[in-house]
Write an enzyme that holds these catalytic residues in place. Structure first.
Site, PDB file in Angstrom:
ATOM      1  N   GLY A  14     -15.845 -26.133   6.913  1.00 39.16           N
ATOM      2  CA  GLY A  14     -15.730 -24.828   6.259  1.00 39.16           C
ATOM      3  C   GLY A  14     -17.020 -24.036   6.234  1.00 39.16           C
ATOM      4  N   SER A  15     -17.883 -24.245   7.221  1.00 39.57           N
ATOM      5  CA  SER A  15     -19.115 -23.445   7.204  1.00 39.57           C
ATOM      6  C   SER A  15     -18.820 -21.982   7.560  1.00 39.57           C
ATOM      7  CB  SER A  15     -20.186 -24.045   8.112  1.00 39.57           C
ATOM      8  OG  SER A  15     -19.770 -24.056   9.446  1.00 39.57           O
ATOM      9  N   LEU A  95      -1.668 -26.070  15.731  1.00 40.35           N
ATOM     10  CA  LEU A  95      -1.007 -24.932  16.381  1.00 40.35           C
ATOM     11  C   LEU A  95      -0.103 -24.260  15.356  1.00 40.35           C
ATOM     12  CD1 LEU A  95       0.034 -26.212  19.923  1.00 40.35           C
ATOM     13  CD2 LEU A  95      -1.600 -24.407  19.376  1.00 40.35           C
ATOM     14  N   HIS A 112     -13.316 -19.400  18.195  1.00 42.89           N
ATOM     15  CA  HIS A 112     -13.373 -20.562  19.092  1.00 42.89           C
ATOM     16  C   HIS A 112     -14.772 -20.645  19.702  1.00 42.89           C
ATOM     17  CE1 HIS A 112     -11.766 -23.648  21.721  1.00 42.89           C
ATOM     18  NE2 HIS A 112     -12.452 -23.083  22.698  1.00 42.89           N
TER      19      HIS A 112
HETATM   20  C1  GRF Z   1     -16.086 -23.727  14.499  1.00 42.53           C
HETATM   21  O1  GRF Z   1     -16.970 -24.077  15.536  1.00 42.53           O
HETATM   22  C2  GRF Z   1     -14.976 -22.880  15.052  1.00 42.53           C
HETATM   23  O2  GRF Z   1     -15.372 -22.118  16.155  1.00 42.53           O
HETATM   24  C3  GRF Z   1     -13.957 -23.891  15.480  1.00 42.53           C
HETATM   25  O3  GRF Z   1     -14.041 -24.911  14.519  1.00 42.53           O
HETATM   26  C4  GRF Z   1     -15.351 -24.939  13.968  1.00 42.53           C
HETATM   27  C5  GRF Z   1     -15.190 -24.913  12.483  1.00 42.53           C
HETATM   28  O4  GRF Z   1     -16.380 -25.224  11.810  1.00 42.53           O
HETATM   29  N1  GRF Z   1     -12.652 -23.282  15.579  1.00 42.53           N
HETATM   30  P1  GRF Z   1     -16.473 -25.007  10.244  1.00 42.53           P
HETATM   31  O5  GRF Z   1     -15.340 -25.819   9.597  1.00 42.53           O
HETATM   32  O6  GRF Z   1     -16.325 -23.535   9.968  1.00 42.53           O
HETATM   33  O7  GRF Z   1     -17.812 -25.530   9.806  1.00 42.53           O
END
Ligand code: GRF
Length: 205
Positions: A14-15, A95, A112
């Site tokens: 969740g960063s 999905l 992504h």
């Molecule tokens: C991010 O790299 C995002 O691009 C991908 O999953 C990761 C999630 O990281 N879809 P976080 O949970 O937001 O730290």
């Protein structure tokens, strides 16, 4: 449905969710407000982040439902109850089915960690390193029924440096994500993103 009422979906750290909360607190979310966290992993760190920020969370285990569709129907009911107008996927590792896609057509976006259509699916950063590309990056796109296949809204590049590891490259990619995602969410919340077929136009991003 109001564009500015946002639900964030996440399964892990969740960063990006944290970056979106910070942007909102700084008044940089285009008037959007994060009204709900949805997670399929109640024990994930992102759930704690929601609690710390005082954001309501819908934490449902898909296996507690008879099917993917019933799981998503429960989510849609909660989104509608809260008048959510924009769904922001941020590391949501599932999905999406038509049960959610149909009522929220054109209102679900994802981030992504690659320049799509290169390296869709899992471990995009590892895929890019293994392939040996010199340039990768971040894509924000609309969500459709496929895996990372929806129309692209914004992309930013990140160079691969000699000696990069998955960790070092991920760190630079994440930094770019934390800047780009709030900008795009702000544009969506302010109604500044247009979609025509696969072609999107973002005014003054
Ligand atoms: C991010 O790299 C995002 O691009 C991908 O999953 C990761 C999630 O990281 N879809 P976080 O949970 O937001 O730290």
């Amino acid at each position: 449905m109001q564009w500015g009422r946002i639900a964030v979906f996440a399964s892990g750290q969740g960063s990006n969710f944290a970056a979106l909360i910070q942007a909102q607190q700084a008044g940089k979310l285009g008037g959007g407000s994060i009204e709900l966290l949805v997670s399929d992993k109640p024990e994930a760190p992102v759930a704690q982040r929601a609690e710390d920020a005082g954001i309501p969370a819908l934490l449902l285990r898909p296996k507690d439902f008879g099917s993917r569709e019933l799981y998503e129907a429960a989510i849609v009911a909660e989104l509608q109850r809260r008048d959510i107008g924009l769904v922001v996927l941020a590391g949501y590792m599932r999905l999406i089915t038509p049960v959610l896609l149909e009522p929220y057509a054109g209102r679900i976006i994802n981030i992504h960690p690659s320049l799509l259509p290169a390296f869709a699916g899992k471990d995009a950063i590892g895929q890019a390193l293994d392939y040996g590309v010199k340039l990768t990056g971040v894509t924000v796109h609309f969500v459709d029924g496929g895996m990372d296949t929806g129309p692209v809204i914004a992309q930013r590049s990140v160079e691969v440096i000699s000696g990069d590891t998955a960790e070092s490259l991920a760190e630079r990619i994440h930094k770019v994500e934390y800047g780009l995602y709030p900008e795009v969410v702000a544009a969506m919340a302010a109604g500044r993103v247009e979609l025509n077929g696969r072609i999107t136009t973002v005014s003054s991003l």
